[in-house]
Design a protein around this motif. Sequence first.
Motif, PDB file in Angstrom:
ATOM      1  N   PRO A   1       0.834  -1.210   0.000  1.00 22.10           N
ATOM      2  CA  PRO A   1       0.000   0.000   0.000  1.00 22.10           C
ATOM      3  C   PRO A   1       0.864   1.254   0.000  1.00 22.10           C
ATOM      4  CG  PRO A   1       0.067  -0.961   2.188  1.00 22.10           C
ATOM      5  CD  PRO A   1       0.782  -1.919   1.279  1.00 22.10           C
ATOM      6  N   PHE A   2       0.192   2.373  -0.204  1.00 21.86           N
ATOM      7  CA  PHE A   2       0.911   3.652  -0.248  1.00 21.86           C
ATOM      8  C   PHE A   2       1.699   3.832   1.054  1.00 21.86           C
ATOM      9  CE2 PHE A   2       1.660   8.162  -0.522  1.00 21.86           C
ATOM     10  CZ  PHE A   2       1.754   8.385  -1.896  1.00 21.86           C
ATOM     11  N   PRO A   3       2.991   4.171   0.957  1.00 17.03           N
ATOM     12  CA  PRO A   3       3.837   4.217   2.159  1.00 17.03           C
ATOM     13  C   PRO A   3       3.556   5.429   3.040  1.00 17.03           C
ATOM     14  CG  PRO A   3       5.068   5.010   0.276  1.00 17.03           C
ATOM     15  CD  PRO A   3       3.737   4.538  -0.257  1.00 17.03           C
ATOM     16  N   GLN A   4       3.989   5.346   4.273  1.00 10.72           N
ATOM     17  CA  GLN A   4       3.997   6.519   5.143  1.00 10.72           C
ATOM     18  C   GLN A   4       5.023   7.504   4.589  1.00 10.72           C
ATOM     19  OE1 GLN A   4       2.104   7.593   7.429  1.00 10.72           O
ATOM     20  NE2 GLN A   4       2.046   6.340   9.274  1.00 10.72           N
ATOM     21  N   VAL A   5       4.603   8.723   4.415  1.00 14.88           N
ATOM     22  CA  VAL A   5       5.491   9.748   3.848  1.00 14.88           C
ATOM     23  C   VAL A   5       5.805  10.765   4.933  1.00 14.88           C
ATOM     24  CG1 VAL A   5       5.656  11.625   2.175  1.00 14.88           C
ATOM     25  CG2 VAL A   5       4.655   9.434   1.493  1.00 14.88           C
ATOM     26  N   LEU A   6       7.082  10.936   5.199  1.00 17.52           N
ATOM     27  CA  LEU A   6       7.515  11.858   6.245  1.00 17.52           C
ATOM     28  C   LEU A   6       7.173  13.303   5.902  1.00 17.52           C
ATOM     29  CD1 LEU A   6      11.080  10.539   7.124  1.00 17.52           C
ATOM     30  CD2 LEU A   6       9.165  10.685   8.695  1.00 17.52           C
ATOM     31  N   ASN A   7       6.918  14.080   6.930  1.00 19.86           N
ATOM     32  CA  ASN A   7       6.664  15.504   6.766  1.00 19.86           C
ATOM     33  C   ASN A   7       7.816  16.174   6.010  1.00 19.86           C
ATOM     34  OD1 ASN A   7       5.518  18.096   7.206  1.00 19.86           O
ATOM     35  ND2 ASN A   7       6.760  18.386   9.030  1.00 19.86           N
ATOM     36  N   LYS A   8       7.499  16.852   4.919  1.00 18.14           N
ATOM     37  CA  LYS A   8       8.417  17.678   4.120  1.00 18.14           C
ATOM     38  C   LYS A   8       9.537  16.889   3.454  1.00 18.14           C
ATOM     39  CE  LYS A   8       9.294  20.563   7.487  1.00 18.14           C
ATOM     40  NZ  LYS A   8       9.789  21.711   8.260  1.00 18.14           N
ATOM     41  N   SER A   9       9.394  15.567   3.369  1.00 16.41           N
ATOM     42  CA  SER A   9      10.424  14.767   2.700  1.00 16.41           C
ATOM     43  C   SER A   9      10.244  14.811   1.189  1.00 16.41           C
ATOM     44  CB  SER A   9      10.367  13.317   3.196  1.00 16.41           C
ATOM     45  OG  SER A   9       9.099  12.745   2.886  1.00 16.41           O
ATOM     46  N   LEU A  10      11.314  14.515   0.464  1.00 13.94           N
ATOM     47  CA  LEU A  10      11.291  14.503  -0.999  1.00 13.94           C
ATOM     48  C   LEU A  10      10.908  13.106  -1.481  1.00 13.94           C
ATOM     49  CD1 LEU A  10      11.883  15.752  -3.801  1.00 13.94           C
ATOM     50  CD2 LEU A  10      14.291  15.101  -3.458  1.00 13.94           C
ATOM     51  N   ASN A  11       9.879  13.041  -2.320  1.00 15.65           N
ATOM     52  CA  ASN A  11       9.390  11.771  -2.838  1.00 15.65           C
ATOM     53  C   ASN A  11       9.087  11.911  -4.325  1.00 15.65           C
ATOM     54  OD1 ASN A  11       8.671  10.352  -0.033  1.00 15.65           O
ATOM     55  ND2 ASN A  11       7.953  12.467   0.036  1.00 15.65           N
ATOM     56  N   PHE A  12       8.887  10.747  -4.978  1.00 16.29           N
ATOM     57  CA  PHE A  12       8.572  10.732  -6.400  1.00 16.29           C
ATOM     58  C   PHE A  12       7.431   9.751  -6.631  1.00 16.29           C
ATOM     59  CE2 PHE A  12      12.936  11.839  -5.779  1.00 16.29           C
ATOM     60  CZ  PHE A  12      13.168  12.878  -6.659  1.00 16.29           C
ATOM     61  N   ILE A  13       6.472  10.179  -7.416  1.00 23.80           N
ATOM     62  CA  ILE A  13       5.430   9.279  -7.887  1.00 23.80           C
ATOM     63  C   ILE A  13       5.806   8.900  -9.325  1.00 23.80           C
ATOM     64  CG2 ILE A  13       3.923  11.210  -8.565  1.00 23.80           C
ATOM     65  CD1 ILE A  13       2.569   7.949  -7.120  1.00 23.80           C
ATOM     66  N   VAL A  14       5.867   7.589  -9.592  1.00 14.46           N
ATOM     67  CA  VAL A  14       6.406   7.099 -10.862  1.00 14.46           C
ATOM     68  C   VAL A  14       5.316   6.303 -11.585  1.00 14.46           C
ATOM     69  CG1 VAL A  14       8.239   5.736 -11.944  1.00 14.46           C
ATOM     70  CG2 VAL A  14       8.691   6.953  -9.797  1.00 14.46           C
ATOM     71  N   SER A  15       5.117   6.596 -12.867  1.00 17.05           N
ATOM     72  CA  SER A  15       4.212   5.787 -13.691  1.00 17.05           C
ATOM     73  C   SER A  15       5.049   4.778 -14.476  1.00 17.05           C
ATOM     74  CB  SER A  15       3.404   6.675 -14.640  1.00 17.05           C
ATOM     75  OG  SER A  15       4.252   7.463 -15.447  1.00 17.05           O
TER      76      SER A  15
ATOM     77  N   ARG B   1       6.246  13.752  12.664  1.00 14.89           N
ATOM     78  CA  ARG B   1       6.614  13.406  11.293  1.00 14.89           C
ATOM     79  C   ARG B   1       5.418  12.912  10.481  1.00 14.89           C
ATOM     80  NH1 ARG B   1      12.024   9.769  12.583  1.00 14.89           N
ATOM     81  NH2 ARG B   1      13.300  11.426  13.498  1.00 14.89           N
ATOM     82  N   TYR B   2       4.391  12.442  11.182  1.00 15.54           N
ATOM     83  CA  TYR B   2       3.265  11.833  10.475  1.00 15.54           C
ATOM     84  C   TYR B   2       1.929  12.450  10.878  1.00 15.54           C
ATOM     85  CZ  TYR B   2       6.819   8.356   9.394  1.00 15.54           C
ATOM     86  OH  TYR B   2       7.965   7.737   8.958  1.00 15.54           O
ATOM     87  N   GLY B   3       1.926  13.758  11.194  1.00 11.72           N
ATOM     88  CA  GLY B   3       0.673  14.440  11.497  1.00 11.72           C
ATOM     89  C   GLY B   3      -0.226  14.509  10.270  1.00 11.72           C
ATOM     90  N   ASP B   4      -1.423  15.023  10.445  1.00  5.77           N
ATOM     91  CA  ASP B   4      -2.361  15.139   9.326  1.00  5.77           C
ATOM     92  C   ASP B   4      -1.775  16.018   8.227  1.00  5.77           C
ATOM     93  OD1 ASP B   4      -4.165  13.596  10.687  1.00  5.77           O
ATOM     94  OD2 ASP B   4      -5.309  15.289  11.472  1.00  5.77           O
ATOM     95  N   ALA B   5      -1.967  15.610   6.979  1.00  8.40           N
ATOM     96  CA  ALA B   5      -1.473  16.385   5.845  1.00  8.40           C
ATOM     97  C   ALA B   5      -2.255  17.693   5.716  1.00  8.40           C
ATOM     98  CB  ALA B   5      -1.597  15.573   4.569  1.00  8.40           C
ATOM     99  N   VAL B   6      -1.551  18.766   5.366  1.00  5.24           N
ATOM    100  CA  VAL B   6      -2.206  20.063   5.186  1.00  5.24           C
ATOM    101  C   VAL B   6      -1.892  20.698   3.830  1.00  5.24           C
ATOM    102  CG1 VAL B   6      -2.321  20.567   7.651  1.00  5.24           C
ATOM    103  CG2 VAL B   6      -0.308  21.296   6.354  1.00  5.24           C
TER     104      VAL B   6
ATOM    105  N   LEU C   1      -2.652  11.422  -5.528  1.00  7.51           N
ATOM    106  CA  LEU C   1      -1.933  11.822  -4.316  1.00  7.51           C
ATOM    107  C   LEU C   1      -2.848  12.589  -3.361  1.00  7.51           C
ATOM    108  CD1 LEU C   1       1.462  12.926  -5.911  1.00  7.51           C
ATOM    109  CD2 LEU C   1       1.073  10.906  -4.481  1.00  7.51           C
ATOM    110  N   LEU C   2      -3.651  13.493  -3.888  1.00  6.68           N
ATOM    111  CA  LEU C   2      -4.590  14.226  -3.035  1.00  6.68           C
ATOM    112  C   LEU C   2      -5.492  13.252  -2.279  1.00  6.68           C
ATOM    113  CD1 LEU C   2      -5.713  17.217  -5.323  1.00  6.68           C
ATOM    114  CD2 LEU C   2      -4.407  17.382  -3.189  1.00  6.68           C
ATOM    115  N   GLU C   3      -5.944  12.222  -2.984  1.00  4.04           N
ATOM    116  CA  GLU C   3      -6.820  11.233  -2.355  1.00  4.04           C
ATOM    117  C   GLU C   3      -6.088  10.493  -1.242  1.00  4.04           C
ATOM    118  OE1 GLU C   3      -9.350   7.823  -4.314  1.00  4.04           O
ATOM    119  OE2 GLU C   3      -9.454   9.651  -5.539  1.00  4.04           O
ATOM    120  N   GLU C   4      -4.843  10.111  -1.512  1.00  2.00           N
ATOM    121  CA  GLU C   4      -4.064   9.373  -0.511  1.00  2.00           C
ATOM    122  C   GLU C   4      -3.872  10.195   0.762  1.00  2.00           C
ATOM    123  OE1 GLU C   4      -2.938   6.317  -0.231  1.00  2.00           O
ATOM    124  OE2 GLU C   4      -3.810   5.710  -2.156  1.00  2.00           O
ATOM    125  N   PHE C   5      -3.681  11.505   0.604  1.00  2.00           N
ATOM    126  CA  PHE C   5      -3.409  12.355   1.766  1.00  2.00           C
ATOM    127  C   PHE C   5      -4.674  13.053   2.293  1.00  2.00           C
ATOM    128  CE2 PHE C   5       0.783  12.420  -0.490  1.00  2.00           C
ATOM    129  CZ  PHE C   5       1.464  11.677   0.464  1.00  2.00           C
TER     130      PHE C   5
END
Length: 692
Positions: free
Chosen positions: A153-167, A263-268, A284-288
């Motif tokens: 499933p979609f991973p836990q994403v740290l606050n303000k960390s750099l990530n990539f969504i890949v197709s 690090r894992y508070g509600d997304a804003v 991504l909006l849906e995931e967060f």
Amino acid sequence: MTNTDLSHPDLYLNRQLSLLAFNRRVLAQAADTANPLLERLKFLCIASSNMDEFFEIRVAGLRQAREMGVGAGGADNRTPQQVLREISERAHDLVEEQYRLLNDEVTPALAEAGIRFLRRNEWTPAQQKWIRGYFETELLPILSPLGLDPAHPFPQVLNKSLNFIVSLEGRDAFGRNSGMAVVQAPRALPRIIQLPPELEGNGAYDFVFLSSIIHAHVTDLFPGMNATGCYQFRVTRNSDLYVDEEEVDDLLRAMEGELASRRYGDAVRLEVAANCPDHMANFLLEEFRLEPDDLYQVNGPVNLNRLLAVCDIVDRPELKYPGFTPGLPAELRHGGDLLKVMRQHDVLLHHPFESFAPVVELLRQAAQDPDVLAIKQTLYRTGPDSAVVEHLVNAARAGKEVTVVVELRARFDEAANIGLANRLQEAGAHVVYGVVGHKTHAKMILVVRREGRRLRHYVHLGTGNYHSRTARLYTDYGLLTADPDIGEDVHRVFLQLTSLGKVSDLTHLLESPFTLHPAMIEKIGREQAHAEAGRDARIIIKVNSLVEPKVIRALYAASQAGVEIDLIVRGMCCLRPGIPGVSDNIRVRSIIGRFLEHTRVFYFANHTEPELYCSSADWMERNFFRRVETCFPLVDGELRQRVLSDLEIYLADNAQAWLLDADGEYQRAGPAAEGPAVSAQQQLLARYAEDG
């Protein structure tokens, strides 16, 4: 005087929108070609960092209030939903301006100066080869790409960390076509990498983004498949810590536990690359669990603050502010016995124009002096490897009574303060964490020394933190005094902080949450009475924020009576100046320049007996009612006149000043038609350089 209702919501600006306006003034420094080029880049980074905190704290709080069904509140009587809607509109405009400045002005100017951020289509074969090697040796071994399917499933994403969504296209090793994956950039690696200057085709300062390296080689992470798209994203989360202090037995342990959840508070907020397809951004909006208004599509790195590293790497003095050596008062220039100087007269330091070293020297001498029996100090922010903490540790190990009030809840410094609290305790210092329900924000040092048959108090009181680095970047006042009445006042405040007992009336100091607010209301009212009696009346206030409604109402009433009021407010200001019949006599300005304006100064003309106070407190509800703050007078007439002269320089500034109008808009001040440009910070630098 009119009969206007001074509590009417139309007379007040919204505090959150005012803070957003402050960040626009910071961003304007990045656009100002009068600033050196690398300093413009730095202001761009500061604006980005400020926006992060704005969303982590301010927007997060508004979202919580909205979800709890909180109605209209605050002096301006707006609902959380109304404010969030307006924030979204203004913040999107501001972010768009950030990236326009980066792409159209700052980056091209840096390239012209030989500082290049190389895009993938600009890499030479030699650069491509080096970058490939960097990817294989530094990145590939520690990356963990995650293909998305029911078992992943979609991973836990740290606050303000750099990530990539890949197709992806093609089938994975198990014959399935998941179509999408997430790559999380390693936190251990820098986000911007300097290419070796000796590499063929390289300049002295050529850089590539870590994100570009991942983009270029992302297909290597998915053997047998092809990455058809790779897009940066970053999520900002609620970072305000909550600990029910009434219900916990050990505040330090409770804070340690709460820090992990930050690090894992509600997304804003969700930031994505501008070229990210709509269906992936919506995914991504849906995931967060965010709405379209929470999406910020950016044309560049999703975290501009990472570019700050370039300012440290690049050794080009001509592209930075000129260096300076902070001055020292004449009596301190040759070292010697600081306590002796303090016995003779008060010493006022104005940082960063004057050195922070005497404050550290006070602790050093106290730690080594066999006649010093005790040292007491408040610590809100100190910074790593603090000389202040080192001297406190040495004093404790030398057998002196060392008491330190450490504020564990200093926002974003909680972990550092937990560490220094443990270190001080291990050295034998008494460490307390302030008062339940009230942050200890006062800045105080008390040295108790035996002199003959008596004990004498030596005191430092300041408007800023005991932090050597910010003392070079923030403007603050610090008073060194052996005045017995002030010493006794500080002694009583420390007793209150440690014993929690009631304090009898203080002689000179004003203290939140007890006497500061009523004293300010009374002193404003006294100026009003002078004006009503036909006497000249004047108030000058310099603070970081002016928000608290009762003091604003008092200022409005004083203005109606004819009191001349000048307010120098760096950030949030909820007062509207220049309203006919209400605030005609009030002027508000904000100074944004090389140094962060941080001094809090309150001047009341008081007819023939002027009073001038310095304080750790802004004029906000939290500082007046939910914090322990101190406010100290300058009783020495020369020192009082000196600070008043400083204030007049700020009021004359037409180079870095912004003037607030009745509509809540800030206009940049400009030089008078026939007068020179006046920069308060530059004049103060010159003044103390001459003196020093």
